[in-house]
Design a protein around this motif. Structure first.
Motif, mmCIF file in Angstrom:
data_model
loop_
_atom_site.group_PDB
_atom_site.id
_atom_site.type_symbol
_atom_site.label_atom_id
_atom_site.label_comp_id
_atom_site.label_asym_id
_atom_site.label_seq_id
_atom_site.Cartn_x
_atom_site.Cartn_y
_atom_site.Cartn_z
ATOM 1 N N ALA A 163 -30.085 13.291 20.381
ATOM 2 C CA ALA A 163 -31.134 14.321 21.144
ATOM 3 C C ALA A 163 -32.193 14.550 21.348
ATOM 4 C CB ALA A 163 -30.540 15.279 20.265
ATOM 5 N N TYR A 164 -32.524 13.671 20.578
ATOM 6 C CA TYR A 164 -34.327 13.194 20.532
ATOM 7 C C TYR A 164 -34.568 13.133 22.215
ATOM 8 C CZ TYR A 164 -38.925 10.939 19.289
ATOM 9 O OH TYR A 164 -40.110 10.853 18.765
ATOM 10 N N ALA A 165 -34.541 11.530 21.973
ATOM 11 C CA ALA A 165 -34.422 11.075 23.598
ATOM 12 C C ALA A 165 -33.919 12.131 24.538
ATOM 13 C CB ALA A 165 -33.054 9.682 23.868
ATOM 14 N N ARG A 166 -32.570 12.739 24.518
ATOM 15 C CA ARG A 166 -33.243 13.848 25.988
ATOM 16 C C ARG A 166 -34.003 14.601 25.893
ATOM 17 N NH1 ARG A 166 -27.853 14.213 24.827
ATOM 18 N NH2 ARG A 166 -27.952 15.885 22.866
ATOM 19 N N LYS A 167 -34.520 15.253 24.702
ATOM 20 C CA LYS A 167 -35.707 15.989 24.702
ATOM 21 C C LYS A 167 -36.825 15.767 25.125
ATOM 22 C CE LYS A 167 -37.740 17.484 20.959
ATOM 23 N NZ LYS A 167 -37.666 17.975 19.664
ATOM 24 N N ARG A 168 -37.239 13.903 24.151
ATOM 25 C CA ARG A 168 -38.630 13.766 25.162
ATOM 26 C C ARG A 168 -38.456 12.699 26.696
ATOM 27 N NH1 ARG A 168 -41.614 11.401 20.697
ATOM 28 N NH2 ARG A 168 -42.376 9.837 21.969
ATOM 29 N N GLY A 169 -37.324 12.337 26.878
ATOM 30 C CA GLY A 169 -37.196 11.859 28.491
ATOM 31 C C GLY A 169 -36.364 10.500 27.992
ATOM 32 N N LEU A 170 -36.321 10.109 27.230
ATOM 33 C CA LEU A 170 -36.366 8.300 26.805
ATOM 34 C C LEU A 170 -35.108 8.028 27.286
ATOM 35 C CD1 LEU A 170 -37.257 7.968 22.786
ATOM 36 C CD2 LEU A 170 -38.500 7.954 25.289
ATOM 37 N N SER A 171 -34.864 6.755 28.245
ATOM 38 C CA SER A 171 -33.987 5.960 28.725
ATOM 39 C C SER A 171 -33.329 4.922 28.260
ATOM 40 C CB SER A 171 -33.825 6.126 30.427
ATOM 41 O OG SER A 171 -34.357 5.271 30.943
ATOM 42 N N ALA A 172 -32.416 4.020 27.431
ATOM 43 C CA ALA A 172 -32.124 3.077 26.693
ATOM 44 C C ALA A 172 -30.664 2.116 27.440
ATOM 45 C CB ALA A 172 -31.944 3.565 24.930
ATOM 46 N N THR A 173 -30.968 0.915 27.676
ATOM 47 C CA THR A 173 -29.834 0.496 27.322
ATOM 48 C C THR A 173 -28.463 0.028 26.597
ATOM 49 O OG1 THR A 173 -31.270 -1.360 27.421
ATOM 50 C CG2 THR A 173 -30.611 -1.037 29.375
ATOM 51 N N ASP A 174 -28.994 0.437 25.226
ATOM 52 C CA ASP A 174 -28.808 0.286 23.765
ATOM 53 C C ASP A 174 -28.772 1.720 23.275
ATOM 54 O OD1 ASP A 174 -30.377 -0.412 22.621
ATOM 55 O OD2 ASP A 174 -29.196 -1.667 21.541
#
Ligand code: CTP
Ligand code: MG
Length: 221
Positions: A163-174
């Motif tokens: 949820a935090y990543a979605r809000k901050r626009g983070l994208s990660a490979t794992d």
């Protein structure tokens, strides 16, 4: 070894573009699909959820629930997470078909106590920063680890991280990256070299060899 008391989430919705042989989930190695291989150490898992490429027909005869994946690995995991019903999750890429029960147990055990745990390996090769086409600065490989799956987390923690990543626009490979971005420490456990990722054509040669040995010696895992 007992039952795996976790929701096992398998992102298998990629198209295997670097391999160029269609979605890896359905690729056959040593008489089994990569999905079948990847599910073997989770035979006794309490819950198994698999994200497949949109439109793909769910394979028959596998004890798993199939969902439609997203455009990225992260989206596929987010969808699987929504459907998870147990307090602990193990996220495992279908691209890593050969995982032992021992590795699953190590990750699970560490995740149960630490809340987040991933398997890692030392870097066997010399590491260098290329300067254009030339050999540049050597990076001390002792300071690095290669990260594998399965990765284990408290389900609530991984949901919060996504949820935090979605809000901050983070994208990660794992998934560990997202948990760490949230400020939560991720424990490291010993990985295994046979749990390599099938990414390029040459990896299939290795995969065929491991499949042959493991087929002849199933209890060895
Ligand atoms: N994955 C997924 N959903 C996506 C993309 C990837 O579930 N939209 C999964 C893959 O199925 C794989 C894992 O994420 O289990 C790691 O991805 P990778 O090794 O990159 O596989 P692919 O994305 O299929 O391969 P490529 O990047 O070469 O296309
Ligand atoms: Mg990919």
């Amino acid at each position: 070894m007992g039952r795996v008391e976790a929701s096992v989430l398998i992102p298998a919705a990629g198209n295997g573009e670097r391999l160029g042989l269609g979605p890896k989930a359905f690729l056959r190695v040593g008489g089994r699909t990569l999905l079948e291989w990847a599910l073997l150490p989770f035979r006794e898992a309490a819950e198994v959820l698999v994200a497949l490429p949109p439109g793909a027909k769910p394979p028959e005869g596998l004890r798993a629930t199939f969902l439609e994946g997203g455009r990225t690995r992260q989206e596929s995991v987010a969808r699987l997470l929504e459907a998870a019903s147990l307090p602990l999750v193990l996220v495992h890429d279908v691209a890593r078909p050969f995982v032992s029960r021992g590795l699953v147990e190590r990750v699970l055990e560490a995740a149960r106590t630490a809340g987040a745990a991933v398997p890692v390996l030392p870097v066997p090769d010399t590491l260098v920063r290329p300067e254009e086409a030339h050999y540049g600065e050597v990076v001390p490989r002792e300071g690095f680890r290669l990260v594998q799956t399965p990765q284990g987390f408290f389900t609530a923690l991984l949901r919060e991280a996504h949820a935090y990543a979605r809000k901050r626009g983070l994208s990660a490979t794992d998934d560990a990256q997202l948990v760490r971005a949230l400020g939560y420490p991720v424990a490291l456990v010993e990985g295994e070299r046979t749990a390599f990722k099938v990414t390029y054509r040459e990896d299939l040669l290795l995969a065929e060899a491991v499949a042959r040995v493991w087929s002849a010696w199933p209890q060895g895992r």
